[in-house]
Design a protein around this motif. Structure first.
Motif, mmCIF file in Angstrom:
data_model
loop_
_atom_site.group_PDB
_atom_site.id
_atom_site.type_symbol
_atom_site.label_atom_id
_atom_site.label_comp_id
_atom_site.label_asym_id
_atom_site.label_seq_id
_atom_site.Cartn_x
_atom_site.Cartn_y
_atom_site.Cartn_z
ATOM 1 N N SER A 5 0.904 -1.333 -0.491
ATOM 2 C CA SER A 5 0.005 -0.385 -0.046
ATOM 3 C C SER A 5 0.470 0.884 0.171
ATOM 4 O O SER A 5 0.337 1.761 0.521
ATOM 5 N N GLY A 6 2.345 1.512 0.347
ATOM 6 C CA GLY A 6 3.086 2.315 -0.034
ATOM 7 C C GLY A 6 3.393 3.110 -1.166
ATOM 8 O O GLY A 6 4.566 3.651 -1.790
ATOM 9 N N PHE A 7 2.237 3.431 -2.239
ATOM 10 C CA PHE A 7 2.186 3.852 -3.373
ATOM 11 C C PHE A 7 1.981 5.604 -2.961
ATOM 12 O O PHE A 7 1.623 5.498 -1.971
ATOM 13 N N THR A 8 3.041 6.348 -3.989
ATOM 14 C CA THR A 8 2.943 7.550 -3.957
ATOM 15 C C THR A 8 3.528 7.842 -5.164
ATOM 16 O O THR A 8 3.468 7.864 -6.099
ATOM 17 N N GLU A 9 3.213 9.210 -4.718
ATOM 18 C CA GLU A 9 3.269 9.670 -6.290
ATOM 19 C C GLU A 9 5.091 9.875 -6.770
ATOM 20 O O GLU A 9 5.700 9.199 -8.295
ATOM 21 N N GLU A 10 5.788 9.547 -6.190
ATOM 22 C CA GLU A 10 7.427 9.202 -6.891
ATOM 23 C C GLU A 10 7.314 7.697 -7.321
ATOM 24 O O GLU A 10 7.977 7.412 -8.282
ATOM 25 N N ASN A 11 6.752 6.713 -6.793
ATOM 26 C CA ASN A 11 6.746 5.392 -7.611
ATOM 27 C C ASN A 11 5.198 4.763 -7.751
ATOM 28 O O ASN A 11 5.598 3.837 -8.312
ATOM 29 N N ASP A 12 3.771 6.047 -7.940
ATOM 30 C CA ASP A 12 2.961 5.616 -9.036
ATOM 31 C C ASP A 12 2.797 7.247 -9.729
ATOM 32 O O ASP A 12 1.058 7.511 -9.514
ATOM 33 N N SER A 13 3.599 8.035 -10.799
ATOM 34 C CA SER A 13 2.586 8.797 -10.516
ATOM 35 C C SER A 13 1.633 8.567 -11.552
ATOM 36 O O SER A 13 1.113 9.663 -11.629
ATOM 37 N N HIS A 14 1.299 7.655 -12.427
ATOM 38 C CA HIS A 14 0.179 7.646 -13.303
ATOM 39 C C HIS A 14 -1.309 6.811 -12.148
ATOM 40 O O HIS A 14 -2.258 7.113 -12.810
ATOM 41 N N GLU A 16 -1.632 4.472 -11.484
ATOM 42 C CA GLU A 16 -1.826 3.236 -11.901
ATOM 43 C C GLU A 16 -1.519 1.429 -10.690
ATOM 44 O O GLU A 16 -2.337 0.413 -11.184
ATOM 45 N N HIS A 17 -1.058 1.755 -9.924
ATOM 46 C CA HIS A 17 -0.670 0.841 -8.708
ATOM 47 C C HIS A 17 -0.440 -0.480 -9.429
ATOM 48 O O HIS A 17 -0.967 -1.934 -9.883
ATOM 49 N N GLY A 18 0.806 -0.150 -9.978
ATOM 50 C CA GLY A 18 1.908 -1.123 -11.030
ATOM 51 C C GLY A 18 2.634 -1.797 -10.800
ATOM 52 O O GLY A 18 3.881 -2.367 -11.207
ATOM 53 N N PHE A 19 2.719 -1.571 -9.628
ATOM 54 C CA PHE A 19 4.703 -1.555 -9.316
ATOM 55 C C PHE A 19 5.369 -1.483 -7.838
ATOM 56 O O PHE A 19 3.491 -0.058 -7.038
ATOM 57 N N GLY A 20 5.254 -2.129 -7.257
ATOM 58 C CA GLY A 20 5.902 -2.136 -5.964
ATOM 59 C C GLY A 20 6.968 -2.806 -5.352
ATOM 60 O O GLY A 20 7.576 -3.307 -6.730
ATOM 61 N N SER A 21 6.877 -2.715 -4.371
ATOM 62 C CA SER A 21 9.049 -3.491 -3.703
ATOM 63 C C SER A 21 7.721 -4.008 -2.230
ATOM 64 O O SER A 21 7.381 -3.274 -1.432
ATOM 65 N N PHE A 22 9.006 -4.784 -2.144
ATOM 66 C CA PHE A 22 8.781 -5.659 -0.899
ATOM 67 C C PHE A 22 10.157 -6.341 -0.809
ATOM 68 O O PHE A 22 10.245 -6.744 -1.087
ATOM 69 N N ASP A 23 10.334 -6.815 1.093
ATOM 70 C CA ASP A 23 11.515 -7.338 1.329
ATOM 71 C C ASP A 23 11.594 -8.691 2.124
ATOM 72 O O ASP A 23 10.125 -8.769 2.482
ATOM 73 N N GLN A 27 16.044 -9.937 1.367
ATOM 74 C CA GLN A 27 16.884 -9.832 -0.563
ATOM 75 C C GLN A 27 15.161 -8.337 -0.235
ATOM 76 O O GLN A 27 13.987 -8.742 0.278
ATOM 77 N N LYS A 28 15.615 -7.297 -1.134
ATOM 78 C CA LYS A 28 14.256 -6.322 -1.609
ATOM 79 C C LYS A 28 13.727 -6.926 -2.984
ATOM 80 O O LYS A 28 14.872 -7.123 -4.163
ATOM 81 N N PHE A 29 12.390 -7.206 -3.352
ATOM 82 C CA PHE A 29 12.114 -7.039 -4.814
ATOM 83 C C PHE A 29 11.549 -6.519 -5.423
ATOM 84 O O PHE A 29 10.701 -5.363 -4.654
ATOM 85 N N PHE A 30 11.524 -6.255 -7.074
ATOM 86 C CA PHE A 30 10.640 -5.282 -7.295
ATOM 87 C C PHE A 30 9.327 -6.367 -8.461
ATOM 88 O O PHE A 30 9.636 -7.251 -8.517
#
Length: 65
Positions: A5-14, A16-23, A27-30
């Motif tokens: 739920s960490g969508f921001t203007e920086e990582n979700d400028s459009h 669309e909620h189509g990109f994210g990351s988790f640990d 390891q960090k995953f995209f």
């Protein structure tokens, strides 16, 4: 990914909620949702048309990006 739920203007400028990351396991995953044509050779010309579009969830290690 379903709980992200960490969508921001920086990582979700459009919005669309189509990109994210988790640990996980140190390891960090995209993750990213892409809209490909039916042959999976390029992006779909019309992502809203399910007859012409495959939604593909891509998962990668952040270190490989």
């Amino acid at each position: 990914m379903a709980d992200f739920s960490g969508f921001t203007e920086e990582n979700d400028s459009h919005g669309e909620h189509g990109f994210g990351s988790f640990d996980l396991v140190g390891q960090k995953f995209f993750w990213k949702i892409d809209y490909d044509d039916r042959k999976m050779q390029q992006g779909s010309e019309d992502p809203s048309d399910s007859e012409r579009t495959l939604r593909v969830l891509r998962l990668m290690l952040a270190s490989e990006y």
